[in-house]
Design an enzyme around this catalytic site. Sequence first.
Site, PDB file in Angstrom:
ATOM      1  N   GLU A 164       6.214  -3.754  -3.886  1.00 56.52           N
ATOM      2  CA  GLU A 164       6.231  -4.637  -5.024  1.00 56.52           C
ATOM      3  C   GLU A 164       7.297  -4.650  -6.005  1.00 56.52           C
ATOM      4  O   GLU A 164       7.230  -4.690  -7.151  1.00 56.52           O
ATOM      5  CB  GLU A 164       4.816  -4.518  -5.635  1.00 56.52           C
ATOM      6  N   ASN A 205       7.706  -3.347   1.061  1.00 54.14           N
ATOM      7  CA  ASN A 205       6.410  -3.995   0.944  1.00 54.14           C
ATOM      8  C   ASN A 205       6.022  -5.066  -0.030  1.00 54.14           C
ATOM      9  O   ASN A 205       6.376  -4.624  -1.311  1.00 54.14           O
ATOM     10  CB  ASN A 205       5.190  -2.909   1.239  1.00 54.14           C
ATOM     11  N   HIS A 241      -2.645 -10.462   0.938  1.00 45.25           N
ATOM     12  CA  HIS A 241      -3.969 -10.668   0.088  1.00 45.25           C
ATOM     13  C   HIS A 241      -4.096 -12.215  -0.076  1.00 45.25           C
ATOM     14  O   HIS A 241      -3.652 -12.911  -0.816  1.00 45.25           O
ATOM     15  CB  HIS A 241      -3.641  -9.814  -1.105  1.00 45.25           C
ATOM     16  N   GLU A 270      -1.623  -5.455   4.438  1.00 43.43           N
ATOM     17  CA  GLU A 270      -2.790  -5.350   3.737  1.00 43.43           C
ATOM     18  C   GLU A 270      -3.875  -6.627   3.674  1.00 43.43           C
ATOM     19  O   GLU A 270      -4.298  -7.211   2.651  1.00 43.43           O
ATOM     20  CB  GLU A 270      -2.432  -5.264   2.280  1.00 43.43           C
ATOM     21  N   ASP A 272      -6.418  -9.292   3.678  1.00 43.95           N
ATOM     22  CA  ASP A 272      -7.818  -9.703   3.247  1.00 43.95           C
ATOM     23  C   ASP A 272      -7.749 -11.143   2.760  1.00 43.95           C
ATOM     24  O   ASP A 272      -6.621 -11.439   2.420  1.00 43.95           O
ATOM     25  CB  ASP A 272      -8.606  -8.701   2.281  1.00 43.95           C
TER      26      ASP A 272
HETATM   27  C1  XIL Z   1      -5.510  -1.250  -4.361  1.00 47.74           C
HETATM   28  C2  XIL Z   1      -6.640  -0.454  -3.759  1.00 47.74           C
HETATM   29  O1  XIL Z   1      -7.113  -1.286  -2.934  1.00 47.74           O
HETATM   30  C3  XIL Z   1      -7.586  -0.174  -5.029  1.00 47.74           C
HETATM   31  O2  XIL Z   1      -8.701   0.762  -4.425  1.00 47.74           O
HETATM   32  C4  XIL Z   1      -6.883   0.486  -6.111  1.00 47.74           C
HETATM   33  O3  XIL Z   1      -7.706   0.558  -7.156  1.00 47.74           O
HETATM   34  C5  XIL Z   1      -5.473  -0.400  -6.528  1.00 47.74           C
HETATM   35  O4  XIL Z   1      -4.759  -0.506  -5.426  1.00 47.74           O
HETATM   36  N1  XIL Z   1      -1.266  -3.869  -3.105  1.00 47.74           N
HETATM   37  C6  XIL Z   1      -1.057  -2.585  -2.899  1.00 47.74           C
HETATM   38  C7  XIL Z   1      -2.244  -1.880  -2.549  1.00 47.74           C
HETATM   39  O5  XIL Z   1       0.165  -2.284  -2.099  1.00 47.74           O
HETATM   40  O6  XIL Z   1      -1.839  -0.393  -2.876  1.00 47.74           O
HETATM   41  C8  XIL Z   1      -3.328  -2.094  -3.553  1.00 47.74           C
HETATM   42  O7  XIL Z   1      -4.446  -1.343  -3.361  1.00 47.74           O
HETATM   43  C9  XIL Z   1      -3.485  -3.645  -3.575  1.00 47.74           C
HETATM   44  C10 XIL Z   1      -2.411  -4.230  -3.880  1.00 47.74           C
END
Ligand code: XIL
Length: 572
Positions: A164, A205, A241, A270, A272
């Site tokens: 990020e 990422n 996400h 990641e 979802d």
């Molecule tokens: C999130 C986790 O899912 C949570 O449990 C934690 O509290 C915060 O981080 N981008 C990322 C991940 O790269 O590491 C994040 O994960 C979600 C967004």
Amino acid sequence: MIIFARGARTARMAVIAAAAALAVPLVVAPPAAADSPLRVHAAARGKFIGYAANTGPLANETAYRNIAATEFNQVTAENAMKWDSTEPSDGNYTFAGADQVVAFATANNQQVHGHTLVWHSQTPGWVQGLSATAMRTAMQDHIATVAGRYANNPALVSWDVVNEVFDDNGNMRTSFWYNTLGASYIADAFRYARAADSNARLCINDYNVEGINAKSTAMYNLVRQLRADGVPVDCVGFQGHLAIQYGFPSQVQQNMERFAALGVQVRVTELDVRMQMPRDSSKDTTQATYYRNVVQACLAVTACAGITIWGFTDKYSWVPDVFGGEGAALPWDANYSPKPAYTAIHDALDDGSGPGPDTTPPTTPGTPTASGVTSSGVSLSWAASSDAVGVTGYDVLRATGASGGTFAVVGTPTSASFVDSGLAASTTYRYQVRARDAAGNLSALSPVVSVTTTAGGGGPGPGPSSCRVAYTISPWGGSSGFTAGVTLTNTGTSTLSGWTLAFSLPTGQRITPPGWSATWSQSGQAVTATPLSWNSTLAPGGSTTIGFNGTHTGGTGEPTTFTVGGSSCTVV
Ligand code: XIL
């Protein structure tokens, strides 16, 4: 103090409803039309399918562990490899969670993606306040130690080196890293990671970079520049996400392709797909489409290594904590039942090149045999079916009357027996059964058995039960004390959790608190025992022995009826 054991034990049959009352829903419902786990199909397509591991349930929750182990061939620690987990204070490293994830992955033949070495979030305050020189050193030490720990571990194949680094408009994020070190921290981080692990794929990422937009284009330009400069960036992660109310990103496949053309591996890291709650079937359908689209894009791009889902069950998801009013983002619901999203992922991965779909139904089960007929229930059992892959359960169908009527499913046991309860007295019922396999194939229906319940009026008659109690009382010689032991056995086919055992002590007997291996209480002669944490769950066939000391006024008789969850147990 124990003087003598209880003498002859009398077997007594108990009421019929016990098994039904004790039956708990299956924890993991077999997905319909799922002939093989996701990982089998993904592997057949040359991809990984992974999940983000939550170390809590990964340690001790059977349903979670089963799905994690069987459905996925890749894992990313959801939090356990982040800076605040691995180096909470300067130079003090803790790897319990990280090692736990790697060990589970190793035991289950899964590859591990390390997440993440350098990020502005979940990084302790002590890092954020450092001077430029000290911060660069801290970053180098951290990368060397964390990446170095797994450098020779064959399970760990890749790292998110930076995470990020962009704002949504494509500018560099003005994080403490950037503000203190300038953009050079990115190249430095990759070089330190390569020095720490010469084999791992090193990734950048980010989120909102799935489609083609200003942010993903900035990322593209950065990756191209870094590689031109000889910086070891060999992988790009699109977090994924997504949210159904914002629409599916445009040109996901094309975006992957343009990165692939730079010579990097790409991956969805990641995934979802959240929705505004409450969940409904139309949202589930849309969500399933999003999952399928992502899987299909990855399948269409050779450089796409695979997809990691950010969790897998709605029971453990970051979404409700972070996005107010949103949730239900994952392919399994909070009870570990697969949702349409699961089927969509599965079917997108399954092009028939892996194990073919199972279209063969189980063999027809035998005619049910009735026993333990009472005025309100009956126990049925039948010769089991067989299946090329495996029988996952049976449907028990019932019609009322000696003829006519409609057969309807009244039970779905996982083995070849069922206790039906709540029937009317002096009534004829007909039963037949059929078998199911994991792909949803149904066998033919068995022949019918007719059962007529008894007249009733005399209370519950003999019948099968799902619990068995063996009670012993050992009077203390020459005194009014005694010791009692109760062995409770789960004779049903379902796990018994959080049970309450109840019985009545004969007049004059009192428990002397506290008793052992249970929490005991007595009100009048009524006694209840609830389990402690270690014996609150009794698997089928499992038993526990609990006990107490008590006093009596002369009589050392035994309780005659024991109930669990209100249903009587067999007493032996
Ligand atoms: C999130 C986790 O899912 C949570 O449990 C934690 O509290 C915060 O981080 N981008 C990322 C991940 O790269 O590491 C994040 O994960 C979600 C967004």
